[in-house]
Motif scaffolding. Structure first.
Motif, mmCIF file in Angstrom:
data_model
loop_
_atom_site.group_PDB
_atom_site.id
_atom_site.type_symbol
_atom_site.label_atom_id
_atom_site.label_comp_id
_atom_site.label_asym_id
_atom_site.label_seq_id
_atom_site.Cartn_x
_atom_site.Cartn_y
_atom_site.Cartn_z
ATOM 1 N N LYS A 48 -4.737 4.938 -4.675
ATOM 2 C CA LYS A 48 -4.670 4.080 -5.861
ATOM 3 C C LYS A 48 -4.748 2.589 -5.513
ATOM 4 C CE LYS A 48 -2.011 7.342 -8.685
ATOM 5 N NZ LYS A 48 -0.761 7.528 -9.475
ATOM 6 N N GLY A 49 -4.967 2.299 -4.249
ATOM 7 C CA GLY A 49 -5.070 0.901 -3.853
ATOM 8 C C GLY A 49 -3.997 0.502 -2.861
ATOM 9 N N PHE A 50 -4.013 -0.768 -2.483
ATOM 10 C CA PHE A 50 -3.114 -1.273 -1.454
ATOM 11 C C PHE A 50 -2.877 -2.754 -1.710
ATOM 12 C CE2 PHE A 50 -2.473 -3.387 2.661
ATOM 13 C CZ PHE A 50 -1.468 -2.621 3.222
ATOM 14 N N GLY A 51 -1.599 -3.148 -1.695
ATOM 15 C CA GLY A 51 -1.260 -4.557 -1.900
ATOM 16 C C GLY A 51 -0.423 -5.087 -0.756
ATOM 17 N N THR A 52 -0.647 -6.347 -0.395
ATOM 18 C CA THR A 52 0.099 -6.906 0.731
ATOM 19 C C THR A 52 0.093 -8.431 0.681
ATOM 20 O OG1 THR A 52 0.324 -6.863 3.151
ATOM 21 C CG2 THR A 52 -1.906 -6.998 2.263
ATOM 22 N N TRP B 200 7.673 3.207 -7.191
ATOM 23 C CA TRP B 200 6.254 3.479 -6.913
ATOM 24 C C TRP B 200 6.058 4.216 -5.596
ATOM 25 C CZ3 TRP B 200 4.127 -2.115 -8.187
ATOM 26 C CH2 TRP B 200 4.401 -2.391 -9.542
ATOM 27 N N GLY B 201 7.150 4.392 -4.814
ATOM 28 C CA GLY B 201 7.055 5.124 -3.555
ATOM 29 C C GLY B 201 7.223 4.227 -2.355
ATOM 30 N N ALA B 202 6.651 4.647 -1.232
ATOM 31 C CA ALA B 202 6.747 3.864 0.001
ATOM 32 C C ALA B 202 5.830 2.643 -0.094
ATOM 33 C CB ALA B 202 6.361 4.726 1.193
ATOM 34 N N TYR B 203 6.204 1.576 0.621
ATOM 35 C CA TYR B 203 5.408 0.357 0.619
ATOM 36 C C TYR B 203 4.951 0.027 2.035
ATOM 37 C CZ TYR B 203 3.994 -4.503 -0.072
ATOM 38 O OH TYR B 203 3.266 -5.662 -0.120
ATOM 39 N N ASP B 204 3.669 -0.088 2.223
ATOM 40 C CA ASP B 204 3.101 -0.464 3.515
ATOM 41 C C ASP B 204 2.628 -1.909 3.428
ATOM 42 O OD1 ASP B 204 3.254 2.150 4.868
ATOM 43 O OD2 ASP B 204 1.807 2.769 3.338
ATOM 44 N N MET B 205 3.055 -2.710 4.382
ATOM 45 C CA MET B 205 2.735 -4.140 4.357
ATOM 46 C C MET B 205 1.915 -4.526 5.586
ATOM 47 S SD MET B 205 5.268 -7.444 4.488
ATOM 48 C CE MET B 205 5.051 -7.715 6.258
ATOM 49 N N ALA B 206 0.744 -5.092 5.354
ATOM 50 C CA ALA B 206 -0.069 -5.590 6.458
ATOM 51 C C ALA B 206 0.595 -6.814 7.068
ATOM 52 C CB ALA B 206 -1.473 -5.941 5.967
ATOM 53 N N VAL B 207 0.467 -6.947 8.365
ATOM 54 C CA VAL B 207 0.980 -8.120 9.062
ATOM 55 C C VAL B 207 -0.195 -9.047 9.345
ATOM 56 C CG1 VAL B 207 2.050 -8.973 11.183
ATOM 57 C CG2 VAL B 207 2.916 -6.882 10.092
#
Length: 581
Positions: A365-369, A445-452
Motif C-alpha cells: 500500500k506504499g511506504f512513508g519515511t 496501521w501496523g509496523a512502521y519501517d523508516m528509511a535512514v
C-alpha cells in the motif's frame, strides 16, 4: 548480455522480447530489403561515416535476404553486444534499457513497398541496416551505451505516456497497407492532440531529442561537408541523399540546441546537427547527465518523480533504495523535502538487491519515511551501533527521534538493519509519526519501517532490483505455421519466381520462358508494381541488354507518374542497375 533473451537481472525487459518467425517473410519482403541494401552499399560509401561503411562490410549482413537476428546477435557478440527481437514500437525507457545493457532491440517487421523510402515504424531495415553496422565502432557504441543509460533512468511524465501511445498507433496505421488516408490523418490528429497536453520538457523528452538528433539523425565531421552516421538517415533511401542538400540547415552540435529542437517522425528533417566526432558526443552527454535526477538527487529530483506519476527509485544517503510511485512530498519552510510517501506496491533495496521481507507484498500500500538529520544535525547513517545506543535507539526499547525538520518518530524499535556497520533501516512497533500536528503514521496501521538518510542522492525511473520487482512473464514463442504451410498470393509467387531465376546457377531458354510468364502476370493484374519490374529489368541488363523488353519496361517506369517519392526511388534504381550491370 548476448543471446536472444535477457538475463534475470533484466526481467523488466523480458516482456518486450519476441521471436523472429523468419519463414513468414515473403519474397516481396526480401525484395524490399534487397533494394534498400543494394542502394546503401553503393550510394552510402562516399557519404556515410567510415565506421558505418566498414561496419556494413564487416557485420556479415547479407544484401540478398533479410538477416536472421540470431546471426546478428553472434556478429555483435564479437564486440560485447547482443541483439534481441522486439514487437514494434516499445516504451522509450525499455528501448534505452536494452541499449544500456549492450543489447540492440530489433523490430522484426519490414516496411511495405509504399513506404520503402521511409517509414516512421521501427523495422528490420532501420535496425539492421541502420543501427547494427556502426555499432562495430568502439567509440560509437560506447556513446550509444551512455545515452542508453541516461534514457533508461530519465524521468518522464504521464502526459508523455499518452503521446507514446498515440505515436505507436500512428506508426501501426501508417505501415498498414489497408489503412486509408483518412485513418492516417485521424491518427496524426490524435498525436497532435496528445502533444498539446504536454507542458514543458521532462528528462525523457530531453534524452529523446538528444537521441533523435544524434543516434537517429546525426551528421559528423566538417559542417560544410559532413558524413552521415544517424541510423534514421542511413536506413532511408530518400533522405540519405536529400539530407546533404543545401536546403537542409546544418547546425554545429550542442546539447542545448538539440534539446530546444523538436522533431516530427513522419516528415524529413528541415535541419540537422553536425558533431566533430564521437568523442565530442560522449563528453557532451556526460555533462548533460550531471544535470539529471539520477545524478543530482535532492528535492528537485523528487519533484520530477512526483510529476511523472510513475515507478521510480529514490536513493537515500545511507544507500537504501526505495522503489515505488511517489504520491506525496512534505516540505519545510525552505522548500526542502522532509517526508515522502509512495502509493501502491513499493520495495526496499540495497545495491540493486531487494531486502528480504521488504518487497511489494510487505509494502503493497506504499511506504512513508522522513528525510533529514536529527536535532543537533545528527546524521543517523553515520552513527555506529554504540552511537545509536547513546541516542536511545536499541532493539526492544522505546525510542523518540526528533528531526531538525519537525518530524517526530516515537515507537518501540523492532529491528535495526545495518550495512557496513551503519544503519539503513529502522523498524518500529506501536509507532507514532507526526509533523507539525499532522499524523503521518498511527500505531493502528501496523509496523512502521523508516528509511535512514539525511538526504536523497539519486532519483531514477524504474526499479532498483527489476528482477525482484517485476514478475517473470510467460513468453510464447511457438508458431504453429510451418514454412510449407505459408500460403502465397499471386503477386508473392511472381516475386518468388524472379528471386528463383536470379539465384539460379545457369540461364537458359526455360528461364526466358518463366520470365515472360511473370511479365504477362504483371501486365495482366499489377500495373502499379514498380519494384518487381526493376528486378526484371536488372535481369535483362545482365543477360540480354538488347531485348525489346528493356526499352518497354524502362519507358513504363520512367513515364508513369508514380508519385514524387517513388519516382525518386525508381530513378535511383535505374542509376544502380546501369552502373552495376
Amino acid at each position: 548480455m548476448t543471446g536472444n533473451g535477457a538475463r534475470r537481472d533484466q526481467a523488466h525487459l523480458q516482456p518486450y522480447i519476441s521471436k523472429q518467425f523468419y519463414h513468414r517473410y515473403t519474397a516481396i519482403d526480401h525484395a524490399v530489403w534487397r533494394f534498400v541494401m543494394k542502394q546503401n552499399h553503393y550510394f552510402l560509401k562516399d557519404i556515410a561515416h567510415p565506421a558505418y561503411v566498414n561496419g556494413l562490410r564487416d557485420s556479415g549482413i547479407k544484401t540478398e535476404s533479410i538477416p536472421k537476428v540470431d546471426d546478428m546477435n553472434e556478429s555483435l557478440a564479437k564486440v560485447g553486444w547482443g541483439a534481441v527481437t522486439i514487437d514494434g514500437l516499445i516504451p522509450g525507457s525499455v528501448f534505452y534499457g536494452f541499449l544500456a545493457h549492450g543489447i540492440l532491440p530489433i523490430a522484426t517487421e519490414i516496411r511495405n513497398i509504399q513506404n520503402i523510402a521511409y517509414t516512421p515504424a521501427p523495422d528490420m531495415i532501420h535496425e539492421a541496416a541502420g543501427h547494427a553496422p556502426i555499432l562495430l565502432d568502439k567509440s560509437y557504441r560506447d556513446f550509444v551505451r551512455k545515452i542508453g543509460e541516461m534514457g533508461a533512468k530519465a524521468l518522464s511524465s504521464k502526459e508523455k505516456l499518452e503521446v507514446f501511445k498515440a505515436v505507436r498507433h500512428l506508426t501501426i496505421v501508417a505501415e498498414d497497407p489497408n489503412s486509408t488516408p483518412e485513418q492516417v490523418k485521424e491518427a496524426e490528429i490524435l498525436v497532435a492532440e496528445a502533444r498539446k497536453k504536454v507542458k514543458g520538457l521532462s528528462e525523457s523528452d530531453m534524452v529523446s531529442r538528444l537521441f533523435w538528433w544524434t543516434v537517429e539523425y546525426g551528421l559528423i565531421g566538417d559542417i560544410n561537408n559532413p558524413k552521415i552516421y544517424g541510423a534514421g538517415l542511413l536506413s532511408s533511401v530518400g533522405e540519405s541523399q536529400s539530407c546533404l542538400a543545401d536546403d537542409v540547415i546544418k547546425i554545429p552540435f550542442s546539447v542545448e540546441e538539440c534539446i530546444k529542437t523538436p522533431y516530427d517522425v513522419t516528415k524529413p528533417q528541415p535541419q540537422l546537427f553536425v558533431c566533430k566526432d564521437f568523442d565530442e558526443l560522449a563528453a557532451a552527454i556526460d555533462q548533460f547527465a550531471a544535470t539529471m535526477a539520477f545524478k543530482k538527487g535532492g528535492t528537485e529530483s523528487l519533484e520530477k518523480a512526483l510529476k511523472s506519476d510513475n515507478l521510480a527509485t529514490f536513493v537515500f544517503s545511507s544507500g537504501l533504495q526505495v522503489t515505488g510511485t511517489l504520491a506525496t512530498i512534505l516540505k519545510n519552510e525552505k522548500g526542502e523535502a522532509v517526508y515522502i510517501r509512495t502509493k501502491g506496491p513499493t520495495a526496499l533495496s540495497l545495491d540493486q538487491k531487494q531486502l528480504v521481507n521488504h518487497g511489494k507484498d510487505t509494502h503493497r500500500k506504499g511506504f512513508g519515511t522522513p528525510i533529514g538529520s536529527l536535532k543537533g544535525k545528527i546524521a543517523l547513517e553515520n552513527c555506529s551501533p554504540d552511537q545509536l545506543k547513546d541516542l536511545g535507539i536499541m532493539e526492544g526499547s522505546k525510542a523518540i527521534l526528533k528531526f531538525e525538520s519537525g518530524v517526530n518518530v516515537k515507537g518501540v524499535v523492532k529491528t535495526i538493519m545495518l550495512s557496513a556497520d551503519k544503519p539503513i533501516l529502522l523498524s518500529f512497533k506501536d509507532c507514532h509519526v507526526t509533523y507539525k500536528g499532522q499524523v503521518l503514521f498511527d500505531p493502528s496501521w501496523g509496523a512502521y519501517d523508516m528509511a535512514v538518510g539525511e538526504g536523497i542522492t539519486s532519483v531514477f525511473a524504474g526499479a532498483a532490483d527489476p528482477d525482484a520487482f517485476f514478475e517473470w512473464p510467460i513468453i510464447k514463442e511457438t508458431d504453429s505455421m510451418e514454412e510449407s504451410d505459408v500460403q502465397l498470393n499471386e503477386l508473392e509467387r511472381l516475386y518468388a519466381e524472379i528471386r528463383s531465376l536470379r539465384e539460379g546457377t545457369e540461364w537458359n531458354e526455360q528461364c526466358w520462358t518463366r520470365l515472360e510468364k511473370v511479365i504477362a502476370g504483371l501486365d495482366r493484374k499489377y500495373p502499379n508494381e514498380w519494384l518487381l519490374r526493376l528486378e526484371i529489368l536488372e535481369i535483362y541488363k545482365l543477360h540480354n541488354n538488347s531485348h525489346p523488353n528493356v526499352k518497354i519496361i524502362s519507358e513504363m517506369l520512367r513515364n508513369k507518374n508514380w508519385g514524387k517519392s517513388v519516382n525518386q526511388v525508381i530513378q535511383r534504381g535505374f542509376t544502380l542497375i546501369n552502373r552495376l550491370c
